[in-house]
Design an enzyme around this catalytic site. Structure first.
Site, short mmCIF file in Angstrom:
data_model
loop_
_atom_site.label_atom_id
_atom_site.label_comp_id
_atom_site.label_asym_id
_atom_site.label_seq_id
_atom_site.Cartn_x
_atom_site.Cartn_y
_atom_site.Cartn_z
N HIS A 1 -6.20 -0.04 -1.37
CA HIS A 1 -6.41 -1.60 -0.72
C HIS A 1 -7.72 -2.42 -1.51
CE1 HIS A 1 -4.39 0.79 2.56
NE2 HIS A 1 -3.92 -0.60 2.83
N ASP B 1 -7.87 5.15 -1.84
CA ASP B 1 -7.53 4.06 -1.22
C ASP B 1 -6.98 2.94 -1.97
OD1 ASP B 1 -7.37 1.86 0.67
OD2 ASP B 1 -9.47 1.80 1.52
N CYS C 1 0.77 -1.12 -0.15
CA CYS C 1 -0.03 -0.09 -0.04
C CYS C 1 0.77 1.24 -0.02
CB CYS C 1 -1.07 -0.08 1.08
SG CYS C 1 -0.42 -0.31 2.71
#
Length: 486
Positions: free
Chosen positions: A369, A367, A170
Site C-alpha cells: 500500500h 506492504d 493490493c
C-alpha cells in the site's frame, strides 16, 4: 511413487529448520564501523522523533484550550507529519536511519523468515556476537525480498481507463511478491542477497522485468487480470486469495503454451499446483496435497520428457468466519520453519499484504500500500533503478488480526524437496489437535471414489452377487488410504 502415505511415511532427512540456509549468523553489511553508524543514526533519529514528540506533547498539554485552537494545532501537527512521512522523505529516513528497528517486537525471540531462523539481539546489547550478527543478517535478508506496490502511470489495462491500481490492487501485488520469491529461489537460491551497487545480476533484472506494468511483462497485473476474467477479476475490484490463485494457474498455463521449451525462455520454469479439497474445495474440509496429482502436474509440465519438475504449491484457505480461528495460529507459524516456505497471502480485511515471516505470533510482512511511479526494469535499460522493489522497514501485526481468507505458498526444487515437504506437512497435521491447515495423501479422494465405483461395477457383473453401496466392507489388509469410505 511414495506408497503407503501417510501411515508408512519415513523420517525426514532434514530436521526442522535445518536447511542449508537456516540459522544464518554472520552477513556483514559494510565497512562502516557500528559506532559511527550508531552515532549518525542517533542524531537523525533524535531529530525526527523530537519533532513528533514536541507536537504530541504540546497537543496533550493543550487539552483545556478552546476546541478551535486544538484543531489548528492538530492540523499543523498533521501537516508536519505528512511532510516527514511522504514517499521521498520516507526513503530519505530509511537511508539515513537505516533499518526500522522498532518493527521487531522482541529482541529475545527468534525470527523465522521464509524457512530461515534468526536468533537476534540489537547491536550493542549482547555479548553474543552470533545474536547480534543474526539481527543484521535478518535485516539484510528481509530487505532482499522483492516488494511490489501500487503503481501509477502505466498503460491502460485492457479496455478500461485504469492507469493505476491504487486502492484495489493490493491482492494482485501481494501475489506477485510471492511468485517473485519463488523465481528468486529457483534462479538465484535462498541465500541470494540484494546487491547494493551495479552491475546487477541478469537473472535478478529478468525477474523484475516479468513483473513490470505492461502487457509485455509476463506477470503484469494486465496479464493477471486477463487470465483471471473467468474467476471474476476485473480492474478496479478487490478479489480474494482463492480467485487469485486460480488466476495464476490460468496465466501459468497460458504462458507455458506460448514460451519456448528451452528453460532460459520459460517465464515460469516450474509446475503450479493449486491445492484444494474435494471438488476443488466446494465440499469443504481441509485441502489435500495429493502426491499423485503433483506427479501428474510435473509430468505434464515437462511434456512427458521427465518425471519431476520444480513445483510451486499454492494452498488457499478459509480459517474462520470473521477472523482466524486461534486453533490454526500455531500451525500457520510452523509453516515458516519449512525450507520450502514462500509465505502467506493475507492481511487485514480488505487490505492484503505479503507475510514473509513470524516472531512468536507476530506476522512480519511486506506492504503493497504505497504508491510509486512505474519503473522500466529490463536488461536493455542498464540505468534502471530497482530500489523501489525493496523495502527495509519491518512491519508486524498479530496473526489473530488476519482476515480468515489466506493462501500459503511453497516451492519444492525437486522430488526430494517435495518428499521432505510432505513429511513436514504430515507431521504438522498430526500435531494440529484436529485442526490441520491441510493434509497429505498419496491419491486424491476423487481417485479413490473412482476406484470404488469401478469395484461396484465389477461386483455387480458377477452373477448372484448383490452389492449394497452403503455397507461395503473391505478386507482388513487393504490399504487404508485407497479404501477409506467417507
Amino acid at each position: 511413487m511414495m506408497t503407503g502415505f501417510p501411515d508408512n511415511i519415513g523420517t525426514s532427512k532434514f530436521t526442522a529448520g535445518s536447511s542449508s540456509d537456516s540459522c544464518i549468523k554472520d552477513c556483514p553489511l559494510g565497512t562502516t564501523s557500528s559506532k559511527d553508524k550508531a552515532d549518525n543514526k542517533s542524531i537523525w533519529s533524535t531529530l525526527f522523533s523530537s519533532t513528533f514528540t514536541a507536537f504530541n506533547a504540546y497537543k496533550e498539554s493543550s487539552g483545556e484550550k478552546s476546541k478551535g485552537y486544538k484543531v489548528r494545532n492538530d492540523g499543523w501537527s498533521t501537516t508536519v507529519r505528512k511532510a516527514l512521512t511522504c514517499n521521498p522523505m520516507k526513503r530519505f529516513q530509511e537511508r539515513i536511519l537505516g533499518f526500522n528497528k522498532p518493527g521487531i517486537s522482541s529482541y529475545t525471540s527468534e525470527i523465522w523468515l521464509l524457512g530461515v531462523c534468526y536468533k537476534i539481539s540489537p547491536e550493542g546489547q549482547t555479548s553474543d556476537t552470533n545474536k547480534s550478527d543474526g539481527y543484521i543478517a535478518f535485516l539484510q535478508d528481509f530487505s532482499s525480498r522483492i516488494r511490489m506496490t501500487y503503481r501509477k502511470g502505466f498503460e491502460a489495462i485492457g479496455d478500461s481507463k485504469f492507469t493505476s491500481d491504487v486502492n484495489w490492487g493490493c491482492m494482485l501485488r501481494s501475489s506477485q511478491m510471492l511468485v517473485a520469491q519463488a523465481l528468486l529461489f529457483h534462479h538465484l537460491g535462498r541465500s541470494w542477497r540484494r546487491p547494493i551497487e551495479k552491475p546487477f545480476n541478469g537473472e535478478y533484472i529478468k525477474i523484475l522485468h516479468h513483473f513490470g506494468d505492461s502487457r509485455s511483462s509476463a506477470f503484469s497485473i494486465h496479464n493477471l487480470l486477463e487470465a483471471g476474467k473467468v474467476y471474476g477479476l476485473v480492474p478496479g475490484s478487490w478479489l480474494g486469495p482463492y480467485a487469485m490463485c486460480r488466476a495464476w494457474e490460468s496465466l501459468a498455463f497460458t504462458k507455458r503454451e506460448l514460451d519456448d521449451l528451452e528453460e532460459e525462455n520459460i517465464s515460469l520454469p516450474m509446475a503450479m499446483y493449486i491445492v484444494s479439497g474435494d471438488e476443488h474445495g466446494e465440499r469443504g474440509g481441509a485441502p489435500v496435497v495429493c502426491i499423485d496429482d503433483a506427479a501428474r502436474l510435473c509430468s505434464e509440465f515437462l511434456n512427458g520428457q521427465g518425471t519431476w519438475a520444480p513445483l510451486l504449491l499454492l494452498v488457499p484457505l478459509v480459517l474462520g468466519l470473521d477472523k482466524v480461528n486461534p486453533r490454526y495460529i500455531p500451525s500457520l507459524c510452523a509453516t515458516f520453519t519449512f525450507p520450502q516456505s514462500l509465505g502467506i497471502l493475507g492481511g487485514k480485511p480488505g487490505a492484503s499484504t505479503y507475510i514473509v515471516g513470524v516472531q512468536d505470533e507476530q506476522a512480519i510482512y511486506l506492504d503493497p500500500h504505497e504508491v510509486q511511479p512505474v519503473v522500466d526494469i529490463s536488461c536493455n535499460n542498464p540505468d534502471a533503478d530497482p530500489s523501489s522493489y525493496h523495502c527495509s522497514v519491518v512491519r508486524q501485526m498479530h496473526l489473530n488480526m488476519l482476515d480468515p481468507s489466506i493462501a500459503i505458498g511453497f516451492y519444492c526444487r525437486d522430488k526430494d524437496d517435495f518428499e521432505d515437504f510432505c513429511v513436514r506437512s504430515a507431521d504438522l497435521a498430526n500435531q494440529s489437535n484436529g485442526a490441520p491447515l491441510y493434509t497429505v495423501s498419496q491419491a486424491s479422494s476423487s481417485s479413490r471414489r473412482a476406484r470404488k465405483d469401478n469395484l461396484m461395477d465389477s461386483l455387480d457383473n458377477v452373477d448372484g452377487f448383490a452389492v449394497d453401496d452403503h455397507n461395503v466392507k473391505m478386507d482388513s489388509t487393504s490399504n487404508g488410504d485407497d479404501w477409506q469410505l467417507l
